[in-house]
Design an enzyme around this catalytic site. Structure first.
Site, PDB file in Angstrom:
ATOM      1  N   LYS A 164       0.816  -1.193   0.000  1.00 47.28           N
ATOM      2  CA  LYS A 164       0.000   0.000   0.000  1.00 47.28           C
ATOM      3  C   LYS A 164       0.865   1.264   0.000  1.00 47.28           C
ATOM      4  O   LYS A 164       0.386   2.353  -0.298  1.00 47.28           O
ATOM      5  CB  LYS A 164      -0.865   0.033   1.275  1.00 47.28           C
ATOM      6  CG  LYS A 164      -1.837  -1.094   1.440  1.00 47.28           C
ATOM      7  CD  LYS A 164      -2.560  -0.889   2.786  1.00 47.28           C
ATOM      8  CE  LYS A 164      -3.314  -2.125   3.195  1.00 47.28           C
ATOM      9  NZ  LYS A 164      -3.850  -1.977   4.568  1.00 47.28           N
ATOM     10  N   GLY A 165       2.128   1.100   0.382  1.00 42.09           N
ATOM     11  CA  GLY A 165       2.978   2.256   0.671  1.00 42.09           C
ATOM     12  C   GLY A 165       3.076   3.278  -0.449  1.00 42.09           C
ATOM     13  O   GLY A 165       3.157   4.473  -0.201  1.00 42.09           O
ATOM     14  N   ASP A 170       7.460   3.338  -2.485  1.00 41.74           N
ATOM     15  CA  ASP A 170       7.598   4.492  -1.604  1.00 41.74           C
ATOM     16  C   ASP A 170       9.054   4.717  -1.209  1.00 41.74           C
ATOM     17  O   ASP A 170       9.582   5.810  -1.301  1.00 41.74           O
ATOM     18  CB  ASP A 170       6.706   4.341  -0.353  1.00 41.74           C
ATOM     19  CG  ASP A 170       6.802   2.963   0.291  1.00 41.74           C
ATOM     20  OD1 ASP A 170       7.625   2.124  -0.141  1.00 41.74           O
ATOM     21  OD2 ASP A 170       6.041   2.699   1.248  1.00 41.74           O
ATOM     22  N   ASP A 191      14.743   0.497   1.097  1.00 44.33           N
ATOM     23  CA  ASP A 191      15.396   0.327   2.387  1.00 44.33           C
ATOM     24  C   ASP A 191      16.554  -0.650   2.169  1.00 44.33           C
ATOM     25  O   ASP A 191      17.624  -0.271   1.707  1.00 44.33           O
ATOM     26  CB  ASP A 191      14.348  -0.168   3.397  1.00 44.33           C
ATOM     27  CG  ASP A 191      14.859  -0.200   4.828  1.00 44.33           C
ATOM     28  OD1 ASP A 191      16.052   0.066   5.040  1.00 44.33           O
ATOM     29  OD2 ASP A 191      14.079  -0.513   5.739  1.00 44.33           O
ATOM     30  N   ASP A 210       3.880   3.752   6.520  1.00 46.59           N
ATOM     31  CA  ASP A 210       3.117   3.428   7.730  1.00 46.59           C
ATOM     32  C   ASP A 210       3.978   2.786   8.805  1.00 46.59           C
ATOM     33  O   ASP A 210       5.120   2.393   8.572  1.00 46.59           O
ATOM     34  CB  ASP A 210       2.006   2.426   7.366  1.00 46.59           C
ATOM     35  CG  ASP A 210       2.589   1.050   7.086  1.00 46.59           C
ATOM     36  OD1 ASP A 210       3.547   0.962   6.293  1.00 46.59           O
ATOM     37  OD2 ASP A 210       2.128   0.059   7.689  1.00 46.59           O
ATOM     38  N   ARG A 237      -0.474   6.356   7.457  1.00 41.31           N
ATOM     39  CA  ARG A 237      -0.350   6.355   5.998  1.00 41.31           C
ATOM     40  C   ARG A 237      -0.907   7.595   5.323  1.00 41.31           C
ATOM     41  O   ARG A 237      -0.358   8.082   4.342  1.00 41.31           O
ATOM     42  CB  ARG A 237      -1.132   5.161   5.437  1.00 41.31           C
ATOM     43  CG  ARG A 237      -0.247   4.066   4.958  1.00 41.31           C
ATOM     44  CD  ARG A 237      -1.085   3.072   4.188  1.00 41.31           C
ATOM     45  NE  ARG A 237      -0.858   1.723   4.641  1.00 41.31           N
ATOM     46  CZ  ARG A 237       0.275   1.053   4.445  1.00 41.31           C
ATOM     47  NH1 ARG A 237       1.281   1.602   3.809  1.00 41.31           N
ATOM     48  NH2 ARG A 237       0.407  -0.171   4.908  1.00 41.31           N
TER      49      ARG A 237
END
Ligand code: IMP
Ligand code: MG
Length: 200
Positions: free
Chosen positions: A49-50, A112, A115, A180, A186
């Site tokens: 969803k990010g 998004d 990392d 989130d 979010r």
């Protein structure tokens, strides 16, 4: 606009809504310069969803620049919920919600944040090797500058380079604009740095 943080679990604002908007437009312009005259639509595929807000904003910015965009979303899961522990490596990236076939297509994967790099590199491999897309470019709103990566993560990050990146982020947990912690924060219109000690 200057955002005031009312939630004590959030430490500081990293980006205001207007900073976010400028970054999205800059990324769209970079993409448009590199993909000037496509004779086929560009499949902009966001990772739920990010990347939901970033993908829709980017898709509209690209359309505004005359690019014929087809919008799609897939679901990936790497982390279940919560925050990774330092040094933890995540290898299992599962992909779902794929709506069609991308054989021979031009794909722009949108996430998004980069990392450790497992998610996007796995999704890229999936679109190239299994979906047989003709070209796969990758785009992230932010890329974390990792302070203490494991050897494996260091090697992955060195070998996997995203094609488009909005900005470098500190090695902290960030929330808002799609990002989130266990589904919280979010929908914030800004991006903030979280106090990780509040979520342990
Ligand atoms: P990677 O596979 O380690 O590159 O992780 C990337 C995914 O982890 C992103 O798609 C995000 O969903 C999530 N993630 C990593 N860092 C953060 C963060 O600081 N805030 C929120 N989500 C994050
Ligand atoms: Mg994600």
């Amino acid at each position: 606009m200057t955002t005031t943080l009312y939630d004590p679990r959030l430490e500081s604002v990293l980006l205001e809504p207007e900073d976010i908007q400028h970054i999205v437009i800059r990324i769209a312009e970079n993409i448009a310069v590199e993909l000037p005259r496509l004779d086929a639509p560009l499949n902009v595929v966001g990772l739920l969803k990010g990347a939901v807000f970033f993908t829709t904003d980017l898709a509209r910015a690209l359309s505004d620049l005359g690019i014929d965009v087809r919008l799609d979303f897939i679901r990936t899961s790497t982390y279940k919920t919560g925050i990774k522990k330092t040094g933890e490596t995540v290898r299992n990236v599962s992909i779902s919600n794929l709506s069609g076939s991308y054989a021979g297509e031009q794909v722009l994967l949108v996430d998004d944040i980069l990392d450790q790099g497992f998610t996007l590199s796995a999704v890229k491999n999936f679109f190239l090797d299994e979906q047989k897309a003709s070209q796969v470019k990758t785009c992230v709103f932010m890329s974390k500058k990792l302070t203490n990566p494991s050897e494996e993560v260091r090697a992955l990050r060195a070998s996997f380079r995203v094609d488009y990146c909005g900005m470098e982020a500190p090695d902290r947990w960030v929330v808002g604009y799609g990002l989130d912690i266990s589904d919280e924060f979010r929908a914030l219109p800004y991006i903030a740095i979280a106090r990780e000690e509040c979520f342990r």
